[in-house]
Motif scaffolding. Structure first.
Motif, PDB file in Angstrom:
ATOM      1  N   GLU A  74       8.404  11.207   8.492  1.00 13.67           N
ATOM      2  CA  GLU A  74       7.123  12.243   8.570  1.00 13.67           C
ATOM      3  C   GLU A  74       5.803  11.999   7.998  1.00 13.67           C
ATOM      4  N   THR A  75       6.203  11.800   6.329  1.00 13.53           N
ATOM      5  CA  THR A  75       5.261  11.364   5.450  1.00 13.53           C
ATOM      6  C   THR A  75       4.281  10.092   5.692  1.00 13.53           C
ATOM      7  N   LYS A  76       4.960   9.202   6.412  1.00 12.02           N
ATOM      8  CA  LYS A  76       4.753   7.970   6.704  1.00 12.02           C
ATOM      9  C   LYS A  76       3.712   8.104   8.063  1.00 12.02           C
ATOM     10  N   ILE A  77       4.279   8.728   8.991  1.00  9.79           N
ATOM     11  CA  ILE A  77       3.643   9.088  10.043  1.00  9.79           C
ATOM     12  C   ILE A  77       2.139   9.816   9.800  1.00  9.79           C
ATOM     13  N   PHE A  78       2.234  10.768   8.897  1.00 14.29           N
ATOM     14  CA  PHE A  78       1.195  11.452   8.599  1.00 14.29           C
ATOM     15  C   PHE A  78       0.005  10.477   8.019  1.00 14.29           C
ATOM     16  N   LEU A  82      -3.768   9.662   9.531  1.00 14.08           N
ATOM     17  CA  LEU A  82      -4.941   9.825   8.724  1.00 14.08           C
ATOM     18  C   LEU A  82      -5.811   8.338   8.692  1.00 14.08           C
ATOM     19  N   SER A  83      -5.046   7.371   8.527  1.00 14.73           N
ATOM     20  CA  SER A  83      -5.661   6.218   8.618  1.00 14.73           C
ATOM     21  C   SER A  83      -6.335   5.530   9.881  1.00 14.73           C
ATOM     22  N   LYS A  87     -11.035   5.798   6.585  1.00 11.62           N
ATOM     23  CA  LYS A  87     -10.343   4.991   5.467  1.00 11.62           C
ATOM     24  C   LYS A  87     -10.020   6.184   4.612  1.00 11.62           C
ATOM     25  N   VAL A  88      -8.632   6.028   3.871  1.00 15.06           N
ATOM     26  CA  VAL A  88      -7.922   6.958   3.002  1.00 15.06           C
ATOM     27  C   VAL A  88      -7.853   6.049   1.673  1.00 15.06           C
ATOM     28  N   ILE A  89      -8.155   6.907   0.672  1.00 16.50           N
ATOM     29  CA  ILE A  89      -8.202   6.704  -0.727  1.00 16.50           C
ATOM     30  C   ILE A  89      -7.035   7.699  -1.385  1.00 16.50           C
ATOM     31  N   ILE A  90      -5.908   7.148  -1.960  1.00 18.58           N
ATOM     32  CA  ILE A  90      -4.956   7.947  -2.415  1.00 18.58           C
ATOM     33  C   ILE A  90      -4.882   7.713  -3.945  1.00 18.58           C
TER      34      ILE A  90
END
Length: 104
Positions: A74-78, A82-83, A87-90
């Motif tokens: 579920e975390t991977k899917i989330f 988002l991506s 663009k996602v910056i973590i």
């Protein structure tokens, strides 16, 4: 996370620079905070159409999440969803780093 708070701020910048940055912090994915609730966040973010999504840590609540296959997926899917929006910056938070230190 029991509620979603959406706040908008404006910065005075060069008029040629117009970027929308969405800050999403302290998600703390857990058995209680699952994909159904994450989809609500995704839907709200899609409406905002940010140029960047910044996550300054604590994506997971504890190391148990990564050990739980369903919550790990579920975390991977989330994050993949988002991506697809922007663009996602973590950066890692103390809960995320706690997991990394446990595995060493």
């Amino acid at each position: 996370m029991n509620k979603i708070i959406l706040k908008k701020y404006s910065l005075k910048t060069n008029k040629n620079i117009k970027k929308k940055i969405l800050l999403l912090s302290d998600i703390h994915i857990s058995k209680i905070f699952n994909l159904k609730k994450l989809r609500i966040i995704i839907d709200k973010i899609k409406i905002e159409k940010p140029d960047y999504i910044c996550i300054p840590g604590d994506i997971i609540d504890s190391s148990n999440i990564i050990d739980d296959i369903l919550l790990k997926n579920e975390t991977k899917i989330f994050l993949k969803e988002l991506s697809k929006i922007s663009k996602v910056i973590i950066s890692l938070g103390n809960h995320d780093i706690g997991y990394l230190n446990k595995k060493r």
